[in-house]
Every structure is written in structure tokens, then in C-alpha cells.
Scaffold this active site. Structure first.
Site, PDB file in Angstrom:
ATOM      1  N   TYR A  99     -60.632 113.850  45.486  1.00  0.00           N
ATOM      2  CA  TYR A  99     -60.814 112.392  45.533  1.00  0.00           C
ATOM      3  C   TYR A  99     -60.489 111.840  46.919  1.00  0.00           C
ATOM      4  O   TYR A  99     -59.455 112.143  47.510  1.00  0.00           O
ATOM      5  CB  TYR A  99     -59.909 111.697  44.511  1.00  0.00           C
ATOM      6  CG  TYR A  99     -59.926 110.179  44.651  1.00  0.00           C
ATOM      7  CD1 TYR A  99     -61.010 109.445  44.174  1.00  0.00           C
ATOM      8  CD2 TYR A  99     -58.890 109.504  45.283  1.00  0.00           C
ATOM      9  CE1 TYR A  99     -61.049 108.067  44.324  1.00  0.00           C
ATOM     10  CE2 TYR A  99     -58.916 108.126  45.433  1.00  0.00           C
ATOM     11  CZ  TYR A  99     -60.004 107.409  44.959  1.00  0.00           C
ATOM     12  OH  TYR A  99     -60.047 106.052  45.111  1.00  0.00           O
ATOM     13  N   GLU A 106     -59.130 100.353  38.124  1.00  0.00           N
ATOM     14  CA  GLU A 106     -57.814  99.827  38.512  1.00  0.00           C
ATOM     15  C   GLU A 106     -57.495  98.685  37.549  1.00  0.00           C
ATOM     16  O   GLU A 106     -57.651  97.510  37.870  1.00  0.00           O
ATOM     17  CB  GLU A 106     -57.857  99.393  39.970  1.00  0.00           C
ATOM     18  CG  GLU A 106     -58.179 100.576  40.891  1.00  0.00           C
ATOM     19  CD  GLU A 106     -58.719 100.168  42.253  1.00  0.00           C
ATOM     20  OE1 GLU A 106     -58.743  98.967  42.553  1.00  0.00           O
ATOM     21  OE2 GLU A 106     -59.122 101.067  43.014  1.00  0.00           O
ATOM     22  N   ARG A 115     -17.460  73.104  43.017  1.00  0.00           N
ATOM     23  CA  ARG A 115     -16.530  73.988  42.333  1.00  0.00           C
ATOM     24  C   ARG A 115     -17.161  75.334  41.989  1.00  0.00           C
ATOM     25  O   ARG A 115     -16.493  76.369  42.002  1.00  0.00           O
ATOM     26  CB  ARG A 115     -16.047  73.302  41.054  1.00  0.00           C
ATOM     27  CG  ARG A 115     -14.813  73.932  40.475  1.00  0.00           C
ATOM     28  CD  ARG A 115     -14.463  73.481  39.074  1.00  0.00           C
ATOM     29  NE  ARG A 115     -14.956  72.189  38.667  1.00  0.00           N
ATOM     30  CZ  ARG A 115     -15.033  71.783  37.408  1.00  0.00           C
ATOM     31  NH1 ARG A 115     -14.648  72.609  36.439  1.00  0.00           N
ATOM     32  NH2 ARG A 115     -15.481  70.593  37.091  1.00  0.00           N
ATOM     33  N   TYR A 175     -19.615  70.415  39.782  1.00  0.00           N
ATOM     34  CA  TYR A 175     -20.037  71.822  39.757  1.00  0.00           C
ATOM     35  C   TYR A 175     -20.671  72.262  41.071  1.00  0.00           C
ATOM     36  O   TYR A 175     -20.571  73.427  41.456  1.00  0.00           O
ATOM     37  CB  TYR A 175     -21.046  72.051  38.631  1.00  0.00           C
ATOM     38  CG  TYR A 175     -20.492  71.929  37.231  1.00  0.00           C
ATOM     39  CD1 TYR A 175     -19.143  71.675  36.993  1.00  0.00           C
ATOM     40  CD2 TYR A 175     -21.333  72.077  36.137  1.00  0.00           C
ATOM     41  CE1 TYR A 175     -18.645  71.561  35.708  1.00  0.00           C
ATOM     42  CE2 TYR A 175     -20.848  71.968  34.837  1.00  0.00           C
ATOM     43  CZ  TYR A 175     -19.508  71.705  34.627  1.00  0.00           C
ATOM     44  OH  TYR A 175     -19.033  71.592  33.368  1.00  0.00           O
ATOM     45  N   PHE A 229     -49.184 104.060  44.946  1.00  0.00           N
ATOM     46  CA  PHE A 229     -49.710 102.870  45.617  1.00  0.00           C
ATOM     47  C   PHE A 229     -49.457 101.593  44.825  1.00  0.00           C
ATOM     48  O   PHE A 229     -49.681 100.490  45.328  1.00  0.00           O
ATOM     49  CB  PHE A 229     -51.224 103.010  45.819  1.00  0.00           C
ATOM     50  CG  PHE A 229     -51.956 103.361  44.542  1.00  0.00           C
ATOM     51  CD1 PHE A 229     -52.124 102.429  43.539  1.00  0.00           C
ATOM     52  CD2 PHE A 229     -52.445 104.646  44.352  1.00  0.00           C
ATOM     53  CE1 PHE A 229     -52.781 102.754  42.356  1.00  0.00           C
ATOM     54  CE2 PHE A 229     -53.094 104.983  43.162  1.00  0.00           C
ATOM     55  CZ  PHE A 229     -53.262 104.025  42.169  1.00  0.00           C
ATOM     56  N   ASN A 271     -54.187 102.900  52.251  1.00  0.00           N
ATOM     57  CA  ASN A 271     -53.719 103.073  50.878  1.00  0.00           C
ATOM     58  C   ASN A 271     -52.199 103.000  50.821  1.00  0.00           C
ATOM     59  O   ASN A 271     -51.509 103.951  51.179  1.00  0.00           O
ATOM     60  CB  ASN A 271     -54.216 104.422  50.335  1.00  0.00           C
ATOM     61  CG  ASN A 271     -54.308 104.463  48.828  1.00  0.00           C
ATOM     62  OD1 ASN A 271     -54.409 105.517  48.232  1.00  0.00           O
ATOM     63  ND2 ASN A 271     -54.287 103.308  48.179  1.00  0.00           N
ATOM     64  N   HIS A 322     -63.935  97.454  52.662  1.00  0.00           N
ATOM     65  CA  HIS A 322     -62.684  96.956  52.094  1.00  0.00           C
ATOM     66  C   HIS A 322     -62.055  95.855  52.945  1.00  0.00           C
ATOM     67  O   HIS A 322     -61.066  95.251  52.528  1.00  0.00           O
ATOM     68  CB  HIS A 322     -61.698  98.112  51.918  1.00  0.00           C
ATOM     69  CG  HIS A 322     -62.029  99.014  50.754  1.00  0.00           C
ATOM     70  ND1 HIS A 322     -63.299  99.437  50.481  1.00  0.00           N
ATOM     71  CD2 HIS A 322     -61.239  99.563  49.786  1.00  0.00           C
ATOM     72  CE1 HIS A 322     -63.291 100.214  49.405  1.00  0.00           C
ATOM     73  NE2 HIS A 322     -62.053 100.302  48.963  1.00  0.00           N
TER      74      HIS A 322
END
Length: 663
Positions: free
Chosen positions: A164, A529, A398, A395, A444, A307, A194
């Protein structure tokens, strides 16, 4: 022969200069002539002579005198910009300089090197690399691992094994086998296709962090990149040649594909690139101007560059470092506010925190004591209300150890995850040289940093939420016993009225930003994915939340110092007087209304610039001196190492005597 790269209306033109006694005006006209030559309509001009323009350097944007010679005004291969009079900038125009780049007119090439091995980088190291404080080199061990990893890839290619991303397509196309003759084209196509991000580009500082972190991951030796290519990436980093990387487009699995592809695109000489020398220009020109060649991708190398979770994680490292810095300083600012509001330190007694021994809580209580202990640092303000009839505080004062404390523990938790992530291999497939094989996995996936950064945003936001309430107490005369909105002649003057509104607006905006992005997931790549982290947005919004926290605390710092003015001539403790003096060195007292935004910005810089003139640097010596004097065998601790806080909880010190009637 000298050559200059000239920017005209979005076009980059290489203009050779045979005679260096030619003028800057000649260079501008020649660039315009070449621009017109490339346009079917001559760019809308009848002739070069009718074009009126001015010329400025891309670096620093300094205007050039048109009558100077190029020899006197320019260096070889310098980048300049022709600005044509009457042009209106398109909103889509990429400026020659990114936002905030005025800081980079002072850029100096670093002389020191940081050695990367993929295993020992820290979040602080990465932020310093982003600031341009170091160049990068690999350790010999890292070089050896990279070579061994590459040998596995070469063997796969030579034997035509189906693996792959090396000899197949990507995502849905994982079953499509690619012939050896097109394996290089496969990697280039991957990077180009991409590179689909949108939005503003990352700043040079953040681009540098992203590039440095990717180098560190590649140095681990599990990516299959060649040493030659990795050295080219390092050379680009060391020359500060930084690709155009849009901030939006990653879903955080399979890694940060879009931003890392834009990173790789510039390195192969395509798209835009920035350097201190050139500003934004075509990547091939920027690389050439620095004596560098575009990378020629070999099999697997495109995938090796894109990647991983480095976009999420590099921004996350900046977020966690800034969060740690503002959390430390929030304690100092809150202590100053408590002093102005004449609060008690009884709530910070060691015995209280010993019976609820959270590390962050103990450390925050210790810091309050170290800044406010009347026995150690006499305070005239504290003495003025020693016998008042108030029993306990609100508060927001404190409970600072409990509220600020968990923020510190959150930061420590997130930093631990970030430290692991920046030294992790996040490729797919992974190349294991010792086994001489590649294995597909899911490193990844950005869920770890995404979840951590969502948690960081939620945690750090509380510093602003509680700070805004303290600002309200400072500005409200029924709660502070100070003039309304901390100004004289109220009505004629509005004082801190709208500064408090700004703080409230930022806190409200943070509430929406604190919605976790990592609870969302959308299936992508044709359901290959099918679960993603949305970590890119987690990182970006965490940074925005932290910036808002810094700004709210800057407003509180100004308000507390303004409150001091109405308590004069009484003085507070020595460390807090030092903080007051620091603020007054950049912001004068508010005697009547004036333009306030620059004051807020000046106070903000005191909180974010970790230099000698910073709030933490002024107060920390007193905190550590108090630690040495009150905790046996103690040493200075790092901001997120709270273990010594547990030691001091049992030391029996810290019983301050303000508000004696409580006893």
C-alpha cells in the site's frame, strides 16, 4: 548575471539585469513590460510609459527610490514588488508578507543547531524551532535508521511487491497496482491532489514548527524516506523556506493530509513559499534564491511527507506551552487582585491543601503564599485591614488554588500526551527495517492529540472565566470599595467599563469554542476512512481560547494595577510591587479616559513574551526564594512539575495572619 524576482499583480517574474547601473525605475518598467507581454490585453495598458508605480522590497516592505541604481539598492536575487498606482487589492490576493511579518524584518539566521533523533524533542524545543532560534541536523544514529528504512523500500520496488502506498494507489484505490514506471508520478500526483486546503496560511512561525516536527518524525526511521530527500527538507528548514500551508482542511485522519501536502508541495517547487528574504513567491524561485533544488520524489516519499498528525501536534505544542505560561501568571495576577480587594490569605493555609492533596492545587496555594505572606513580604495594604470584620472572601479569590490548580494539572496531562506524540511514528504503512517489512496500521489517527487539546481548551478557559469575575469585583464599587470602573470623575470618565465588557465578550466566545471538536466524526474517502478525529480544529480553537485567556488576564492585570493607584501611598508586597512597576513601565496610570486598546495590547505582550520584561520573570525569583527558605532541600521546579508542592504541604508553614477575627 544578476537577476531579480519581481511581483506584479499576482505574477512573479524573473528579470535579468545585464547592467547593474540600471535604475530601480528601469527594473519596474522591465517587469511591467514582461507582465504586459504575458497578457492578451496587455494587462489593460496601452504602453509601459503610461504605468505609474512604486517599488518596495518584499522583505520588510521598504520603499525603494526609483532613481537609485539596482547595484546600490538591491542584492543579487532579491525579491521586490511593483505596486501599480490606482490598483485596488483583491480580497483573494496573497500578500507578499503574511500577517504580523513585521516581526520578521528582524530575522537573523540562527547559528546554533538542534540535533534531532525522533525520540527526544520537547514541546519547548519545538516552539523555539518555530521562533527560528535553531537550525536542525540529524544525529548519526538517526541517519543510520533512515538509510536502513529506505533499503526496505528499494527492495520492495525492485521486487515489484504489492504494498500500500508504494506500489498501489491510496485510500479507496488501495487495490489498484501501479507499474514501476509510474511510481514517481504516483507520489507527485498524491501531493498535488491532496493539496486541497483552504483559509489563511499558517504564520511563518507555525509553518516552521510543522516542518520541524515532520523532520523529527522522519528521523525515527519508520517512514521509508531517503536520507538524500530528508537532508533536502532540512536544508529548506535551515534556510527558512516555508511553504504556503492553508490552516483548514484536515479531519485528523488519515493524519493531516491536506496541510502536510501543501508543505510537501512547496518542497517539490510548486505552489507558494515564504522566506524572510523573499516574502511570498513561487516556491521554485524561493528555493533557487537560497541555492536549493526542488525535491524529486522517489517511491513512497510523497506519502512519507504527508502522512501523520504533525499539524494537530505542532499547533498543540504551541498551545500547551502558551497555556503553561499564562497559567503561571494567572496566579500572580489573581494575587495582585486579592491584595487590591483586601482579601485574606487564610484560604491558602498549608493544612487546608494537605487534606486535599492535588498537585496543582498545592502549587497554586504555595505561589499565593510566596507572593502574599505578610511575615516574609510586609504589605502595608494587608496591615491596613488586619482587624476588619470580614470573615472570608468570594470564591473567585478564595478558591483560586482549586480552580487554577486543576488547570495546571490539565496542562501537565496534555503536555505528557504531546511529548509522546511529537516523538512518535505516525506513518502508514510503517517501515520496520529490523523485520525487513512494512505493516499497515492506524498511528496516523489524531484522536490522542485531538481529545487532549479539547480538554486543554476546556481547562484553560476557566482561568478567563474566573478572571472576568474578579474584574467585575474590581470595577464594581459595591464590591471593591474603589471608585466605579477604577477612574476618578466617573460619568465624565468611563474608565474600565468597556474593558470589562471586552473580557466578558471573550469569555462568552470561549464557551462556544470549548465545545469539543473531537466528539464529531464524518466518514471520508468513500468510507475507507470512516472515523476521523477533527483534531485540526481542536488545535486551532485551543489556540484561540488561550489567546482570549491571555487577553482577559491582561485586562485584569491592568485593572488590578489601576486599583493600586487608589490605595496609595500604601504599598503591597515586594514581588507584587515589582509586577506593578513592570506594568507601569509600559502603561501609565489611568487618570482620565484615553484610547485603551494599546494599553491592553501592551499588557498582553508582558504575558506572552517570555523575556526578562515579563510578569513571570519578575515574580518567579521571589517565589523560588520563598520555596528555598520554607521547604527543606527544595530546588526550583518546572512549571508543570508539581511534586514539590506535596513536600511543602507537610512543612507546616504558610499560616498567615490577615483577618485575625477569623480565628
Amino acid at each position: 548575471m544578476p537577476r531579480y524576482t519581481v511581483h506584479v499583480r499576482g505574477e512573479w517574474l524573473a528579470v535579468p539585469c545585464l547592467n547593474r547601473t540600471n535604475t530601480i525605475r528601469w527594473l519596474g518598467k522591465e517587469a511591467v513590460r514582461r507582465y504586459m507581454k504575458n497578457k492578451p490585453d496587455n494587462g489593460g495598458f496601452a504602453s509601459v510609459e503610461e504605468v505609474k508605480f512604486y517599488i518596495r522590497r518584499c522583505k520588510g516592505l521598504g520603499l525603494l527610490d526609483l532613481d537609485d541604481t539596482v547595484e546600490d539598492a538591491l542584492e543579487d536575487n532579491e525579491f521586490v514588488e511593483v505596486v501599480i498606482e490606482g490598483d485596488i487589492m483583491s480580497p483573494d490576493f496573497i500578500p507578499s508578507q503574511p500577517e504580523g511579518v513585521h516581526l520578521y524584518s528582524k530575522y537573523r539566521e540562527p547559528e546554533q543547531y538542534l540535533s534531532l533523533d525522533g525520540n527526544s524533542l520537547t514541546t519547548e524545543d519545538l516552539v523555539n524551532l518555530g521562533k527560528g532560534l535553531y537550525k536542525i541536523k540529524l544525529t548519526p544514529e538517526a541517519e543510520a535508521k533512515v538509510k536502513q528504512s529506505r533499503e526496505v523500500i528499494e527492495r520492495i520496488v525492485n521486487e515489484q511487491t504489492v504494498v500500500y502506498g508504494i506500489t498501489t494507489g491510496f485510500g479507496k484505490f488501495a487495490r489498484t497496482v501501479i507499474p514501476n514506471s509510474k511510481l514517481r508520478e504516483l507520489q507527485v500526483n498524491l501531493v498535488r491532489s491532496h493539496s486541497a486546503g483552504v483559509g489563511k496560511p499558517l504564520s511563518p512561525e507555525r509553518s516552521r514548527m510543522l516542518l520541524a516536527l515532520r523532520i523529527n518524525v522522519l528521523a525515527k526511521g519508520y517512514s521509508g524516506i531517503s536520507l538524500e530527500t530528508l537532508q533536502q527538507v532540512i536544508e529548506a528548514f535551515n534556510a527558512s523556506c516555508l511553504p504556503y500551508i492553508p490552516e483548514k482542511g484536515t479531519v485528523g485522519a488519515s493524519g493531516d493530509l491536506a496541510p502536510l501536502s501543501h508543505l510537501a508541495l512547496g518542497l517539490i517547487g510548486e505552489g507558494k513559499m515564504w522566506s524572510p528574504k523573499s516574502g511570498w513567491a513561487d516556491a521554485k524561485y524561493v528555493l533557487e534564491a537560497h541555492g536549493l533544488r526542488p525535491i524529486t520524489l522517489k517511491p513512497k516519499e510523497g506519502l512519507a511527507l504527508i502522512n501523520g498528525t504533525q499539524m494537530i501536534t505542532s499547533l498543540g505544542c504551541e498551545a500547551v506551552e502558551r497555556a503553561g505560561a499564562i497559567a503561571r501568571q494567572a496566579d500572580i495576577i489573581a494575587a495582585l487582585t486579592l491584595e487590591v480587594l483586601k482579601g485574606t490569605t487564610r484560604a491558602f493555609d498549608t493544612d487546608i491543601h494537605a487534606v486535599r492533596p492535588h498537585r496543582g492545587q498545592a502549587e497554586v496555594a504555595f505561589r499565593f503564599r510566596s507572593l502574599l505572606d505578610s511575615d516574609h513580604h510586609p504589605s502595608e495594604i494587608a496591615e491596613s485591614h488586619r482587624f476588619c470584620d470580614r470573615v472570608q472572601d468570594a470564591y473567585t479569590m478564595r478558591c483560586c488554588p482549586q480552580v487554577h490548580g486543576v488547570v495546571n494539572d490539565t496542562i501537565a496531562f496534555v503536555k505528557d500526551i504531546m511529548m509522546t506524540e511529537i516523538n512518535s511514528a505516525t506513518d502508514n504503512p510503517m517501515v520496520f527495517a529490523e523485520r525487513a517489512e512494512t505493516i499497515s496500521g492506524g498511528n496516523f489517527h489524531g484522536e490522542y492529540p485531538a481529545k487532549a487539546l479539547d480538554y486543554l481548551a476546556i481547562g484553560v478557559h476557566e482561568l478567563a472565566a474566573i478572571s472576568e469575575r474578579r474584574i467585575e469585583r474590581l470595577c464594581n464599587p459595591s464590591l471593591s470599595e474603589l471608585p466605579a470602573f477604577l477612574v476618578t470623575e466617573g460619568g465624565l470618565n468611563s474608565g474600565f467599563m468597556i474593558a470589562h465588557c471586552t473580557a466578558a465578550a471573550l469569555v462568552s466566545e470561549n464557551k462556544a469554542l470549548c465545545h469539543p471538536s473531537s466528539v464529531d466524526s464524518l466518514s471520508t474517502s468513500a468510507a475507507t476512512e470512516d472515523h476521523v478525529s477533527m483534531g485540526g480544529w481542536a488545535a486551532r480553537k485551543a489556540l484561540r481560547v488561550i489567546e482570549h485567556v491571555e487577553q482577559v488576564l491582561a485586562i485584569e492585570l491592568l485593572a488590578a494595577c489601576q486599583g493600586i493607584e487608589f490605595l496609595r501611598p500604601l504599598r503591597t508586597t515586594t514581588p507584587l510591587e515589582k509586577v506593578y512597576d513592570l506594568v507601569r513601565s509600559v502603561v501609565r496610570p489611568w487618570m482620565k479616559d484615553r484610547f485603551m486598546a494599546p494599553d491592553i495590547e501592551a499588557a498582553h505582550r508582558l504575558l506572552v513574551e517570555q523575556k526578562a520584561r515579563a510578569v513571570w520573570e519578575v515574580a518567579n525569583p521571589y517565589i523560588e526564594k520563598y520555596r528555598r527558605e520554607h521547604i527543606p532541600e527544595s530546588r526550583p521546579i518546572s512549571p508543570t512539575a508539581f511534586s514539590l508542592g506535596l513536600l511543602e504541604m507537610s512543612s507546616g508553614v504558610g499560616h498567615d495572619h490577615r483577618h485575625q477575627d477569623e480565628l
